[in-house]
Design an enzyme around this catalytic site. Structure first.
Site, short mmCIF file in Angstrom:
data_model
loop_
_atom_site.label_atom_id
_atom_site.label_comp_id
_atom_site.label_asym_id
_atom_site.label_seq_id
_atom_site.Cartn_x
_atom_site.Cartn_y
_atom_site.Cartn_z
N GLY A 41 0.80 -1.23 0.00
CA GLY A 41 0.00 0.00 0.00
C GLY A 41 0.83 1.27 0.00
CB CYS A 73 -2.79 -8.23 -3.30
SG CYS A 73 -2.07 -6.65 -2.84
CG ASN A 74 -8.57 -5.48 -2.30
OD1 ASN A 74 -9.68 -5.38 -2.77
ND2 ASN A 74 -8.29 -6.38 -1.36
CB THR A 75 -2.40 -2.83 -3.05
OG1 THR A 75 -3.01 -2.57 -1.79
CG2 THR A 75 -1.48 -1.68 -3.42
CB CYS A 184 -6.76 -4.16 2.55
SG CYS A 184 -5.18 -4.89 3.03
N1 DGL Z 1 -3.28 -7.38 1.18
C1 DGL Z 1 -3.05 -6.31 0.29
C2 DGL Z 1 -4.31 -5.68 -0.24
O1 DGL Z 1 -5.30 -6.36 -0.38
C3 DGL Z 1 -1.92 -5.35 0.53
C4 DGL Z 1 -1.54 -4.93 1.91
C5 DGL Z 1 -0.22 -4.20 1.86
O2 DGL Z 1 0.80 -4.88 1.64
O3 DGL Z 1 -0.22 -2.97 1.99
O4 DGL Z 1 -4.32 -4.54 -0.61
#
Ligand code: DGL
EC number: 5.1.1.3
Length: 257
Positions: A41, A73-75, A184
């Site tokens: 992020g 991972c959304n990011t 996230c």
């Molecule tokens: N789990 C990740 C997401 O869904 C990223 C979290 C991270 O590494 O900042 O965004």
């Protein structure tokens, strides 16, 4: 035997893996975490694109016969899904904030998005909101502390209660909204603790179950042929494996970006 590779910056993707295993226990899973660069992020879009490209080269070179890749991972998905799809013929399922179901089910037409700094401000997310939540007020919150709290909770089996309380206080989530999208994959790991915090009625919405249905659909012809119902051990890889090798037998992986 169908083979699904699940990718995240850290252990957030295990919240998606749990749904996948529940829906398809007989599948072979490989779980890859790029924890050398955690938190994603706070990384740039260029960095994330090049890490995903490196991941895809590794999959190709290692000859793993992967049937579906889940970018859990959304990011990474909101920053680099299109780029990743250009680099491989393997179907990729991305995990993006569940804005659509939250907007559809919100009674008050007032929802929140809780995501990483990168996801909360990128164009992909802005487009999701204008496509699916134009009827709603959407409040956007971002947190990196919650990612770290979820990592600690997963690995150390201990909830950092004071840090969690302090972060939720800082976020000051509006008590008028009735749906909060956990945008996230780390956040569902501490979902019950997040839920405990909200005294007003707010439903926490994530994409895990929908992703499992999508993967099941993509694998349907292979799943029919698969006779065994026996669950397989997950194969774990990490770019900073030294931290956790002893815990779960994580193998080292180098992503050349
Ligand atoms: N789990 C990740 C997401 O869904 C990223 C979290 C991270 O590494 O900042 O965004």
């Amino acid at each position: 035997m169908p083979h699904v590779l699940v990718f995240d910056s850290g252990i957030g993707g295990t919240s998606v893996l749990s749904h996948l295993k529940l829906a398809m226990p007989m599948v072979q899973y490989t779980y890859v975490m790029d924890n050398e660069l955690l938190p994603y992020g706070l990384q740039s879009q260029e960095t994330i694109k090049s890490r995903l490209t490196a991941l895809l080269s590794w999959i190709e070179q290692s000859d793993k016969q992967v049937d579906v890749i889940v970018i859990a991972c959304n990011t990474a998905s909101t920053y680099a899904l299109e780029t990743a799809r250009q680099h491989t013929p393997i179907p990729i399922v991305g995990v993006v904030p569940a804005i659509k179901p939250a907007a559809e089910t919100s009674q008050k037409k007032h929802i929140g998005l809780l995501a990483t700094p990168a996801t909360s401000k990128n164009t992909y997310t802005a487009n999701l909101i204008s496509a699916f939540a134009s009827e709603c007020q959407v409040d956007i919150y971002h947190s990196t502390a919650l990612v770290n709290i979820a990592e600690h909770y997963y690995w150390c089996k201990e909830l950092q209660v004071e840090l969690l309380q302090a972060e939720l206080k800082r976020l000051n989530i509006c008590n008028e909204l009735d749906r909060l999208v956990l945008g996230c994959t780390h956040f569902p790991i501490i979902k019950s603790h997040l839920q405990d915090y909200f005294t007003h009625r707010v439903e926490l919405v994530d994409s895990g179950a929908a992703i499992a249905r999508r993967v099941q659909h993509l694998l349907s012809s292979k799943l029919i042929k698969c006779k065994s119902l026996e669950a397989r051990l997950v194969h774990w890889y990490a770019t900073a494996s030294d931290k956790f090798e002893a815990a779960v037998g994580v193998k080292p992986l180098k992503l050349e970006s």
